[in-house]
Write a protein that holds these residues in place. Structure first.
Motif, PDB file in Angstrom:
ATOM      1  N   PHE A 251       0.845  -1.195   0.000  1.00  0.00           N
ATOM      2  CA  PHE A 251       0.000   0.000   0.000  1.00  0.00           C
ATOM      3  C   PHE A 251       0.879   1.242   0.000  1.00  0.00           C
ATOM      4  O   PHE A 251       2.063   1.206   0.370  1.00  0.00           O
ATOM      5  CB  PHE A 251      -0.949   0.003   1.197  1.00  0.00           C
ATOM      6  N   GLY A 252       0.263   2.340  -0.426  1.00  0.00           N
ATOM      7  CA  GLY A 252       1.011   3.581  -0.546  1.00  0.00           C
ATOM      8  C   GLY A 252       0.782   4.504   0.635  1.00  0.00           C
ATOM      9  O   GLY A 252      -0.289   4.505   1.246  1.00  0.00           O
ATOM     10  N   ILE A 253       1.796   5.308   0.930  1.00  0.00           N
ATOM     11  CA  ILE A 253       1.709   6.323   1.977  1.00  0.00           C
ATOM     12  C   ILE A 253       1.956   7.680   1.328  1.00  0.00           C
ATOM     13  O   ILE A 253       2.976   7.892   0.654  1.00  0.00           O
ATOM     14  CB  ILE A 253       2.734   6.064   3.098  1.00  0.00           C
ATOM     15  N   VAL A 254       1.011   8.586   1.509  1.00  0.00           N
ATOM     16  CA  VAL A 254       1.111   9.949   0.985  1.00  0.00           C
ATOM     17  C   VAL A 254       1.106  10.899   2.179  1.00  0.00           C
ATOM     18  O   VAL A 254       0.113  10.997   2.898  1.00  0.00           O
ATOM     19  CB  VAL A 254      -0.050  10.289   0.033  1.00  0.00           C
ATOM     20  N   ASP A 310       0.208   0.236  -6.220  1.00  0.00           N
ATOM     21  CA  ASP A 310       1.609   0.144  -6.631  1.00  0.00           C
ATOM     22  C   ASP A 310       2.167   1.559  -6.784  1.00  0.00           C
ATOM     23  O   ASP A 310       1.475   2.553  -6.528  1.00  0.00           O
ATOM     24  CB  ASP A 310       1.736  -0.643  -7.925  1.00  0.00           C
ATOM     25  N   GLY A 311       3.403   1.664  -7.206  1.00  0.00           N
ATOM     26  CA  GLY A 311       4.041   2.970  -7.292  1.00  0.00           C
ATOM     27  C   GLY A 311       3.317   3.921  -8.229  1.00  0.00           C
ATOM     28  O   GLY A 311       3.155   5.106  -7.928  1.00  0.00           O
ATOM     29  N   ALA A 312       2.889   3.420  -9.391  1.00  0.00           N
ATOM     30  CA  ALA A 312       2.215   4.283 -10.366  1.00  0.00           C
ATOM     31  C   ALA A 312       0.889   4.801  -9.820  1.00  0.00           C
ATOM     32  O   ALA A 312       0.520   5.966 -10.025  1.00  0.00           O
ATOM     33  CB  ALA A 312       1.990   3.513 -11.668  1.00  0.00           C
ATOM     34  N   THR A 313       0.172   3.921  -9.129  1.00  0.00           N
ATOM     35  CA  THR A 313      -1.112   4.329  -8.566  1.00  0.00           C
ATOM     36  C   THR A 313      -0.926   5.402  -7.502  1.00  0.00           C
ATOM     37  O   THR A 313      -1.668   6.395  -7.453  1.00  0.00           O
ATOM     38  CB  THR A 313      -1.831   3.112  -7.957  1.00  0.00           C
ATOM     39  N   VAL A 314       0.081   5.231  -6.657  1.00  0.00           N
ATOM     40  CA  VAL A 314       0.335   6.214  -5.604  1.00  0.00           C
ATOM     41  C   VAL A 314       0.715   7.557  -6.218  1.00  0.00           C
ATOM     42  O   VAL A 314       0.234   8.623  -5.792  1.00  0.00           O
ATOM     43  CB  VAL A 314       1.444   5.704  -4.659  1.00  0.00           C
ATOM     44  N   PHE A 343       3.846  17.206  -1.223  1.00  0.00           N
ATOM     45  CA  PHE A 343       3.519  15.803  -1.046  1.00  0.00           C
ATOM     46  C   PHE A 343       4.778  14.951  -1.066  1.00  0.00           C
ATOM     47  O   PHE A 343       5.643  15.116  -1.938  1.00  0.00           O
ATOM     48  CB  PHE A 343       2.581  15.312  -2.151  1.00  0.00           C
ATOM     49  N   GLY A 344       4.870  14.007  -0.115  1.00  0.00           N
ATOM     50  CA  GLY A 344       5.930  13.020  -0.119  1.00  0.00           C
ATOM     51  C   GLY A 344       5.330  11.620  -0.162  1.00  0.00           C
ATOM     52  O   GLY A 344       4.376  11.324   0.564  1.00  0.00           O
ATOM     53  N   LEU A 345       5.881  10.753  -1.023  1.00  0.00           N
ATOM     54  CA  LEU A 345       5.293   9.432  -1.249  1.00  0.00           C
ATOM     55  C   LEU A 345       6.262   8.339  -0.850  1.00  0.00           C
ATOM     56  O   LEU A 345       7.479   8.507  -0.937  1.00  0.00           O
ATOM     57  CB  LEU A 345       4.937   9.256  -2.738  1.00  0.00           C
TER      58      LEU A 345
END
Length: 378
Positions: A251-254, A310-314, A343-345
């Motif tokens: 999962f992604g963290i924004v 994934d990375g692209a989605t985030v 924003f940092g991902l």
């Protein structure tokens, strides 16, 4: 029963209805036995006529008991039903007692006294079934005993004193036993109803307490200003195994920080600063997916968890949020105010320490700040 509380009167009427219906439906065992004993000692037509009379009176008694059961909740209808039931019980008791006036029976002393004893037993049994209504109990036993008094007056050569004594004894027994039994039943009903009321209050209090605890738990998890999850609640969502169940293995963290927020507070006041925080939270919430999660990380920082990403989605989601936030008017003209955020991902994969991933997102956010703000860094 009239001096009792309404719930007790309703329960007493309900039980009276149940007991009288059962009595009316099973009484054939008793009058069938009585008819069997009398068979051959009185004329057949007299015996059959008496049987038909008893069956009809017990049937009417049962139907009126059913009617009472349907009107226990209506005080007026209930009182009327009890009065009619008392009339039916007088007729029923009279039909039972008429055996003492059957022609030819008074000449057979032992059989006659057995019949009298049978009637006394019926009267005593009626106390259990009818004690919850004093008029009903008295009506049945008056109907049961008056033929004995008439027999004592008509058959003067046949122990009239014994019949009078029998009637007086039965009447005294009904009075004493009936009043005592009635008080015991009513006391039991009061205790039962009080227990039910206490149980209902306890259930209600438990439900209120459960709801209050749920509200408290929700309030403890939410930031009071933005109504997002607070940092403590978010960290609980990120614990194993809740994390994988909620957000998937990857999962992604924004992580985002509102640009120039201190200047807004200093120049426009903390009230406007609070409006900015609420508006930013609403904008982010409206553009996230239903499976994603938003929390206030602290101060003017927010964190978004993007489930199964994934990375692209985030990257795409962060750009979408950045553009939406930049296009949102916090204050309408003429005091128009718009804000941006940096924003940092980071991407959290299986086996990666969560603290390290959040730290990566934090470092990326500061790179976005130093790179000119209103941008996304991964």
């Amino acid at each position: 029963m009239a001096r009792e509380s309404e719930p007790v009167q309703q329960e007493a009427a309900r039980q009276l209805s149940v007991r009288d219906r059962m009595s009316a439906s099973t009484s054939f065992l008793a009058y069938g036995l009585q008819a069997l004993v009398l068979y051959g000692h009185v004329a057949d037509r007299v015996l059959w006529g008496w049987l038909l009379l008893v069956v009809a009176s017990e049937a009417a008694n049962g139907m009126l008991a059913v009617r009472l059961g349907r009107h226990t909740g209506d005080p007026v209808q209930r009182r009327r039903a009890v009065r009619w039931l008392a009339v039916a019980l007088f007729c029923s008791g009279s039909s039972w007692g008429l055996t003492s006036l059957m022609p030819g029976l008074h000449g057979q002393y032992q059989l006659y006294m057995f019949n009298v004893l049978f009637l006394v037993v019926v009267g005593v049994i009626s106390v259990h079934n009818l004690c919850l209504s004093w008029p009903a109990l008295i009506a049945f036993n008056v109907g049961l005993m008056w033929p004995l008094l008439v027999a004592g007056a008509v058959y003067t050569m046949f122990l009239p004193l014994a019949l009078v004594v029998t009637v007086a004894g039965e009447w005294t027994m009904v009075q004493i036993y009936g009043r005592t039994t009635r008080q015991l039943f009513l006391r039991s009903m009061r205790a039962h109803l009080a227990t039910e009321a206490m149980a209902a209050q306890l259930r209600q209090k438990n439900e209120d307490l459960t709801q209050a605890l749920a509200v408290i738990a929700e309030m403890a998890d939410l930031d009071p200003l933005t109504q997002c999850l607070n940092r403590r609640a978010l960290m609980r969502h990120l614990q194993e195994p809740v994390r994988h169940q909620r957000f998937g293995a990857c999962f992604g963290i924004v992580l985002l920080d509102i640009d120039h927020f201190k200047q807004i507070n200093d120049s426009r006041g903390h009230g406007v600063g609070d409006q900015v925080l609420v508006a930013v939270a609403d904008c982010l919430r409206n553009h996230l997916r239903t499976q994603d999660c938003l929390a206030r990380w602290g101060g003017e920082e927010f964190i978004c968890l993007l489930a199964d990403a994934d990375g692209a989605t985030v990257q795409a989601m962060a750009e979408r949020l950045r553009r939406a936030l930049a296009a949102t008017a916090i204050l309408p003209p003429p005091a128009e105010l718009r804000v941006t955020a940096s924003f940092g991902l980071a991407l959290c994969r299986p086996g990666y320490p969560l603290d390290a991933v959040i730290d990566q997102a934090d470092q990326a956010m500061y790179r976005a700040k130093h790179g000119g703000r209103n941008r996304v860094e991964a």
